[in-house]
Design a protein around this motif. Structure first.
Motif, mmCIF file in Angstrom:
data_model
loop_
_atom_site.group_PDB
_atom_site.id
_atom_site.type_symbol
_atom_site.label_atom_id
_atom_site.label_comp_id
_atom_site.label_asym_id
_atom_site.label_seq_id
_atom_site.Cartn_x
_atom_site.Cartn_y
_atom_site.Cartn_z
ATOM 1 N N GLY A 164 -9.525 12.487 -1.532
ATOM 2 C CA GLY A 164 -10.175 11.749 -0.381
ATOM 3 C C GLY A 164 -9.808 10.321 -0.397
ATOM 4 N N ARG A 165 -9.473 10.157 -0.827
ATOM 5 C CA ARG A 165 -8.506 8.635 -1.767
ATOM 6 C C ARG A 165 -7.254 8.641 -0.665
ATOM 7 N NH1 ARG A 165 -6.528 5.641 -6.347
ATOM 8 N NH2 ARG A 165 -6.613 3.609 -5.897
ATOM 9 N N LEU A 166 -6.239 9.494 -0.980
ATOM 10 C CA LEU A 166 -5.392 9.157 -0.023
ATOM 11 C C LEU A 166 -5.134 9.069 1.564
ATOM 12 C CD1 LEU A 166 -3.574 12.507 -1.390
ATOM 13 C CD2 LEU A 166 -3.479 10.562 -1.950
ATOM 14 N N PRO A 167 -6.197 9.537 2.075
ATOM 15 C CA PRO A 167 -6.113 9.062 3.541
ATOM 16 C C PRO A 167 -6.987 8.138 3.613
ATOM 17 C CG PRO A 167 -7.886 10.914 4.069
ATOM 18 C CD PRO A 167 -6.594 10.594 1.930
ATOM 19 N N LEU A 168 -7.636 7.243 3.142
ATOM 20 C CA LEU A 168 -8.025 5.759 2.594
ATOM 21 C C LEU A 168 -6.847 5.253 3.259
ATOM 22 C CD1 LEU A 168 -10.730 3.690 2.653
ATOM 23 C CD2 LEU A 168 -10.033 3.828 0.698
ATOM 24 N N GLN A 169 -5.414 5.057 2.310
ATOM 25 C CA GLN A 169 -5.044 4.442 1.714
ATOM 26 C C GLN A 169 -4.551 3.787 3.371
ATOM 27 O OE1 GLN A 169 -4.443 3.359 -1.465
ATOM 28 N NE2 GLN A 169 -2.368 2.300 -0.960
ATOM 29 N N TRP A 170 -4.203 5.377 4.656
ATOM 30 C CA TRP A 170 -3.725 4.696 5.705
ATOM 31 C C TRP A 170 -4.833 4.337 6.435
ATOM 32 C CZ3 TRP A 170 1.132 5.422 5.415
ATOM 33 C CH2 TRP A 170 1.831 6.097 4.527
ATOM 34 N N VAL A 171 -6.104 4.387 6.556
ATOM 35 C CA VAL A 171 -7.197 2.764 6.827
ATOM 36 C C VAL A 171 -6.528 2.223 6.682
ATOM 37 C CG1 VAL A 171 -9.479 3.139 6.795
ATOM 38 C CG2 VAL A 171 -8.781 5.176 7.484
ATOM 39 N N LEU A 172 -6.629 1.807 4.990
ATOM 40 C CA LEU A 172 -7.075 0.457 5.327
ATOM 41 C C LEU A 172 -5.076 -0.228 5.318
ATOM 42 C CD1 LEU A 172 -7.611 1.148 1.057
ATOM 43 C CD2 LEU A 172 -8.529 -0.772 2.318
ATOM 44 N N ILE A 173 -3.728 0.632 5.125
ATOM 45 C CA ILE A 173 -2.918 0.181 6.183
ATOM 46 C C ILE A 173 -3.397 -0.410 7.662
ATOM 47 C CG2 ILE A 173 -0.589 0.813 7.070
ATOM 48 C CD1 ILE A 173 0.127 2.260 3.834
ATOM 49 N N PHE A 207 0.813 -1.445 0.145
ATOM 50 C CA PHE A 207 -0.413 0.061 -0.331
ATOM 51 C C PHE A 207 1.201 1.605 -0.091
ATOM 52 C CE2 PHE A 207 -4.071 -2.172 1.875
ATOM 53 C CZ PHE A 207 -4.552 -2.470 0.622
ATOM 54 N N ILE A 208 2.025 1.871 0.802
ATOM 55 C CA ILE A 208 3.132 2.637 0.787
ATOM 56 C C ILE A 208 3.064 2.622 -1.086
ATOM 57 C CG2 ILE A 208 4.909 3.204 2.198
ATOM 58 C CD1 ILE A 208 4.017 1.769 4.433
ATOM 59 N N ALA A 209 3.688 1.107 -1.235
ATOM 60 C CA ALA A 209 4.551 1.151 -1.912
ATOM 61 C C ALA A 209 3.524 2.583 -4.026
ATOM 62 C CB ALA A 209 5.125 0.015 -2.992
ATOM 63 N N VAL A 210 2.253 1.874 -3.534
ATOM 64 C CA VAL A 210 1.393 2.161 -4.447
ATOM 65 C C VAL A 210 0.763 3.673 -3.836
ATOM 66 C CG1 VAL A 210 0.977 -0.057 -5.677
ATOM 67 C CG2 VAL A 210 -0.493 1.491 -3.880
ATOM 68 N N PHE A 211 1.822 4.354 -3.162
ATOM 69 C CA PHE A 211 0.684 5.588 -2.712
ATOM 70 C C PHE A 211 1.278 6.704 -3.202
ATOM 71 C CE2 PHE A 211 0.805 9.056 0.580
ATOM 72 C CZ PHE A 211 -0.638 9.417 1.143
ATOM 73 N N PRO A 212 2.475 6.730 -4.277
ATOM 74 C CA PRO A 212 2.892 7.603 -5.237
ATOM 75 C C PRO A 212 1.514 7.824 -6.483
ATOM 76 C CG PRO A 212 5.086 6.438 -4.566
ATOM 77 C CD PRO A 212 3.737 6.239 -4.004
ATOM 78 N N ALA A 213 0.918 6.639 -7.122
ATOM 79 C CA ALA A 213 0.574 6.995 -7.652
ATOM 80 C C ALA A 213 -0.636 7.646 -7.746
ATOM 81 C CB ALA A 213 0.198 5.474 -8.346
ATOM 82 N N ASN A 214 -1.092 7.369 -5.891
ATOM 83 C CA ASN A 214 -2.231 8.335 -5.640
ATOM 84 C C ASN A 214 -2.356 9.574 -5.447
ATOM 85 O OD1 ASN A 214 -3.596 5.379 -5.054
ATOM 86 N ND2 ASN A 214 -2.350 5.184 -3.850
#
Length: 114
Positions: A99-108, A70-77
């Motif tokens: 809004g998708r950006l903080p969702l990545q941290w929720v997923l982590i 999830f961290i690796a794909v974060f730059p694309a987000n």
């Protein structure tokens, strides 16, 4: 239940990497090399991780490695939020891409509950 939710989300997103490959390539910065390969590899990882979770096989491996993915794909987000993005010719509203950006941290954080 959380394991199955992650499994379905990952498996579905992975399939979309191949069905909508150009859309996924468009969110990777144009200056990066091997964009198509990145989309394909991340799609394979998502399909494999999703299948592993749905089949309840290798769950501990997925729990250990999924946060890094999830961290690796974060730059694309981030790139998707900063630059106007289109899917199917339609511009994605900024509130969705940001809004998708903080969702990545929720997923982590949620990986712990798998």
């Amino acid at each position: 239940m959380v394991r199955n939710l992650y499994g379905v989300l990952l498996f579905g997103a992975g399939i979309l990497h191949f069905v909508k490959e150009k859309a996924f390539m468009s969110i990777i910065p144009k200056s990066w090399p091997f964009r198509r390969l990145m989309v394909q590899l991340s799609g394979v990882v998502e399909v494999v991780f999703g299948a592993m979770l749905l089949l309840n096989k290798g769950t501990s491996f997925v729990k250990r490695t999924l946060p890094a993915f999830f961290i690796a794909v974060f730059p694309a987000n981030i790139n998707m939020a900063v630059k106007p993005s289109r899917i199917g010719g339609k511009v994605i509203p900024k509130w969705i891409t940001w809004g998708r950006l903080p969702l990545q941290w929720v997923l982590i954080k949620g990986v712990k509950k798998i």
